[in-house]
Enzyme design. Structure first.
Site, PDB file in Angstrom:
ATOM      1  N   GLU A 180      -4.169   5.834  26.839  1.00  0.00           N
ATOM      2  CA  GLU A 180      -3.535   5.346  25.617  1.00  0.00           C
ATOM      3  C   GLU A 180      -2.715   6.455  24.953  1.00  0.00           C
ATOM      4  OE1 GLU A 180      -3.483   2.108  24.402  1.00  0.00           O
ATOM      5  OE2 GLU A 180      -4.247   1.838  26.443  1.00  0.00           O
ATOM      6  N   TRP A 196       0.451   6.646  26.902  1.00  0.00           N
ATOM      7  CA  TRP A 196       1.375   5.589  26.470  1.00  0.00           C
ATOM      8  C   TRP A 196       2.130   6.027  25.219  1.00  0.00           C
ATOM      9  CZ3 TRP A 196       3.589   1.380  28.292  1.00  0.00           C
ATOM     10  CH2 TRP A 196       2.994   0.667  29.335  1.00  0.00           C
ATOM     11  N   TRP A 224      17.281 -16.318  20.681  1.00  0.00           N
ATOM     12  CA  TRP A 224      16.159 -16.387  19.747  1.00  0.00           C
ATOM     13  C   TRP A 224      16.412 -17.464  18.694  1.00  0.00           C
ATOM     14  CZ3 TRP A 224      12.153 -13.794  21.501  1.00  0.00           C
ATOM     15  CH2 TRP A 224      12.357 -12.626  22.256  1.00  0.00           C
ATOM     16  N   ASN A 236      -5.339  -3.011  18.291  1.00  0.00           N
ATOM     17  CA  ASN A 236      -4.243  -3.057  19.254  1.00  0.00           C
ATOM     18  C   ASN A 236      -4.197  -4.364  20.042  1.00  0.00           C
ATOM     19  OD1 ASN A 236      -1.977  -1.633  20.580  1.00  0.00           O
ATOM     20  ND2 ASN A 236      -3.236  -1.864  22.398  1.00  0.00           N
ATOM     21  N   TRP A 260      12.016 -10.308  18.177  1.00  0.00           N
ATOM     22  CA  TRP A 260      11.034  -9.227  18.050  1.00  0.00           C
ATOM     23  C   TRP A 260      11.382  -8.239  16.957  1.00  0.00           C
ATOM     24  CZ3 TRP A 260      13.124  -4.408  18.819  1.00  0.00           C
ATOM     25  CH2 TRP A 260      14.288  -4.330  19.593  1.00  0.00           C
ATOM     26  N   TRP A 316       6.345  -3.768  20.525  1.00  0.00           N
ATOM     27  CA  TRP A 316       7.021  -5.050  20.296  1.00  0.00           C
ATOM     28  C   TRP A 316       7.924  -5.415  21.469  1.00  0.00           C
ATOM     29  CZ3 TRP A 316       6.583  -9.191  17.380  1.00  0.00           C
ATOM     30  CH2 TRP A 316       5.712  -9.125  16.293  1.00  0.00           C
TER      31      TRP A 316
END
Length: 473
Positions: A279, A282, A311, A346, A364, A387
Site C-alpha cells: 500500500e 501504491w 458521462w 479505503n 470521476w 478515482w
C-alpha cells in the site's frame, strides 16, 4: 541566515530540508505559508485545514524549544508567494532557502517563480525529496520511461530500495536558547482567514501521536492486515493517512518501523507485512506519476482516449450520492461517515467511487473534488489515482467491465451490517439478514424513512460497459 520553508512536511524527524538547513553554524529560521484562497481553489477540506494548522502550531512550539523561530506568512494565492518570500528574506537577511520539493503542478510553478525571485537578490534555493521513499524519476523502465503498470513498478521500487537502503535522520539538535511561541489561535489575521481553528479531537496532531499510531498498528494489526484491511467495522488499518498527507510522519519512517518490527523487509505477498508495504508502494506509484505526467494535475485522464467518455450529469443524483441517500446501505454509510469524520476506509472509497462512475455514470472529476473537499487526508496524487482507477481511466485501472456491485460488496465486507447500522441510523434496528437489502423489511414494517435504490445496478452496469465500448467504435 538560512530559511527552511515547510509545506506538506510538518515534522522534525526525517526531514531532508530541515536537516540540511541545520547542517552548519549559520542561524536557522523556519517558514509556513497560509494561502486561504488557494486552499479553497484546490478544494482543501476545512477539517484538513484545521488539522494542518493545528500541526503548524505544534511544530512551532517544538521549533521554538530548539531555538528555531517559525515565521508565518499569509498570501491569498500562490501568485503572491514570490514577492512575499523575497520581502521576508530581505527582512531576515536570508542567503539560502531550503525546502522539500512539491509534486503538484501549481506548487511546482510557484516554486519555480520563488527561485527566480530570490535569485534576483542572491538567495540560493536548495530543493530535496521529502515526500517519497525514492525520488520521482528514480524508478524507471530499462528504456528510462515511467512505469505505467503498478506491478513492475513495485518490483523495480523494491530493488531500488534494496540498493539505497533505509536511513532515518533524527530531529535537529537544539540551535540556541528556547524562544517564545504565540499560538495561532491568538493571531487575529489567522483566525480571520480560516475561521475556527480548533482541531477535531478524533485526530490529535504531533509526531508522537503519528508514531504511537504506527507502533500500535505494527504490534497489533500488521500481521493480519491482508485479511482485515477490507472490513470497515474492524480496526484493521493503520489510519495513518492524515499524518502522511500532512507530512507529520514520512513513508521512510513507516518502512523503517515495519522492518524493525519484522526483522526484515518483506519482498513478496508470501511474507507477513508485505500487503501493508505494498500500500505504501501504491502511494509512491501515484506520486511518481503525478510528477512525471503533469496533466494528471490538470483534470485530465491518464488514458487520453477516455476523455471522450459520455458521462452523464444529474445534480439531484450527485447530491444524493454526496449526502448518502442512494438507497444502497454500504454506499450511504460510507458517505455519511466521510461527511461526519473527514475520513473513509479505503475499501469504501472504491465502492462509492465505482457507484458514482459506473452506476450513476457521473464524471470521476466531480467525485475527486468532493472527496478533496471533505477528506482530512486529502492528497492530490492518491485521490486522483484512486478515482481514476475506479473510473477505469487511470494507470493500472480496473478493467472497464469490472463494476462493483454495491450490495454484494456490503455483504462481503460488512457481513453483519455493523458499519452500516453505525452510520445509517434509519437501519439501526434492522436484522442483519436484511441490512444490505432493507427495503422489503421496511415495507413490512410500514416504514418509509430510508430511500429506495436510486438505480437498478444490473441496468446501470450494462450502460457503464457500453460507455467504454463506445470508445472502441
Amino acid at each position: 541566515m538560512r530559511l527552511v520553508w515547510l509545506r506538506n512536511d510538518l515534522r522534525l524527524a526525517d526531514n531532508p530540508a530541515l536537516r540540511h538547513a541545520c547542517a552548519g553554524d549559520e542561524p536557522v529560521a523556519a517558514l509556513f505559508i497560509i494561502s486561504p484562497a488557494q486552499w479553497r481553489q484546490h478544494k482543501m477540506a476545512p477539517v484538513r485545514q484545521r488539522f494542518v494548522l493545528a500541526q503548524v502550531d505544534e511544530l512551532g512550539r517544538e521549533l521554538a524549544a530548539l531555538g528555531i523561530p517559525l515565521h508565518l506568512l499569509r498570501v491569498e494565492t500562490f501568485a503572491e508567494a514570490p514577492a512575499a518570500l523575497a520581502d521576508l528574506c530581505r527582512e531576515l537577511g536570508v542567503t539560502q532557502l531550503y525546502a522539500n520539493q512539491a509534486i503538484e503542478i501549481d506548487e511546482q510553478r510557484r516554486d519555480h517563480a520563488v527561485s527566480a525571485a530570490l535569485a534576483e537578490q542572491a538567495v540560493s534555493c536548495h530543493w530535496f525529496n521529502g515526500c517519497c521513499m525514492l525520488p520521482p524519476g528514480r524508478v524507471l523502465t530499462g528504456s528510462c520511461e515511467m512505469f505505467k503498470v503498478f506491478t513492475p513498478f513495485s518490483r523495480a521500487w523494491l530493488k531500488a530500495l534494496d540498493e539505497e537502503g533505509v536511513v532515518i535522520h533524527c530531529a535537529p539538535a537544539r540551535r540556541g536558547e528556547p524562544l517564545p511561541w504565540q499560538p495561532l489561535a491568538e493571531r487575529e489575521w489567522v483566525d480571520e482567514a480560516l475561521g475556527e481553528l480548533t482541531a477535531d479531537p478524533r485526530w490529535p496532531v504531533g509526531e508522537a501521536e503519528a508514531l504511537r499510531r504506527l507502533n500500535i498498528f505494527l504490534e497489533q494489526a500488521v500481521l493480519d492486515y491482508g485479511e482485515t484491511r477490507d472490513f470497515p467495522a474492524i480496526a484493521g488499518t493503520s489510519v495513518l493517512s492524515p499524518y502522511l498527507a500532512a507530512g507529520i510522519i514520512s513513508p521512510r519512517q513507516c518502512v523503517a518501523a515495519l522492518q524493525q518490527r519484522l526483522g526484515y523487509r518483506p519482498q513478496s505477498k508470501a511474507q507477513p507485512g508485505f500487503v501493508w508495504l505494498n500500500e505504501l508502494i501504491w502511494r509512491e506509484f501515484y506520486r511518481h506519476l503525478l510528477v512525471l505526467i503533469q496533466t494528471l494535475s490538470m483534470n485530465r485522464p491518464f488514458k487520453p482516449e477516455t476523455a471522450d467518455l459520455p458521462w452523464s450529469w444529474d445534480p439531484d443524483a450527485f447530491a444524493a450520492w454526496c449526502e448518502g441517500r442512494t438507497g444502497y446501505p454500504i454506499v450511504d454509510a460510507a458517505m455519511r461517515c466521510l461527511n461526519a469524520t473527514g475520513w473513509m476506509h479505503n475499501r469504501l472509497r472504491m465502492i462509492v467511487a465505482s457507484f458514482l462512475t459506473k452506476d450513476l455514470h457521473i464524471h470521476w472529476r466531480l467525485g475527486e473534488d468532493y472527496f478533496m473537499s471533505r477528506l482530512i487526508d486529502g492528497d492530490l496524487a492518491a485521490n486522483n489515482g484512486g478515482w481514476q482507477w475506479a473510473a477505469g481511466t487511470g494507470a493500472d485501472a480496473a478493467p472497464y467491465f469490472r463494476v462493483f456491485n454495491p450490495t454484494t460488496q456490503g455483504q462481503r465486507f460488512d457481513p453483519q451490517g455493523e458499519f452500516i447500522r453505525t452510520w445509517v441510523t434509519e437501519l439501526a434496528d434492522i436484522p442483519a439478514a436484511y441490512v444490505h437489502q432493507p427495503h422489503d423489511w421496511l415495507r413490512l414494517k410500514g416504514r418509509q424513512d430510508y430511500p429506495a435504490p436510486m438505480v437498478d445496478h444490473a441496468v446501470a452496469r450494462v450502460r457503464a460497459i457500453e460507455m467504454f465500448r463506445s470508445l472502441e467504435k
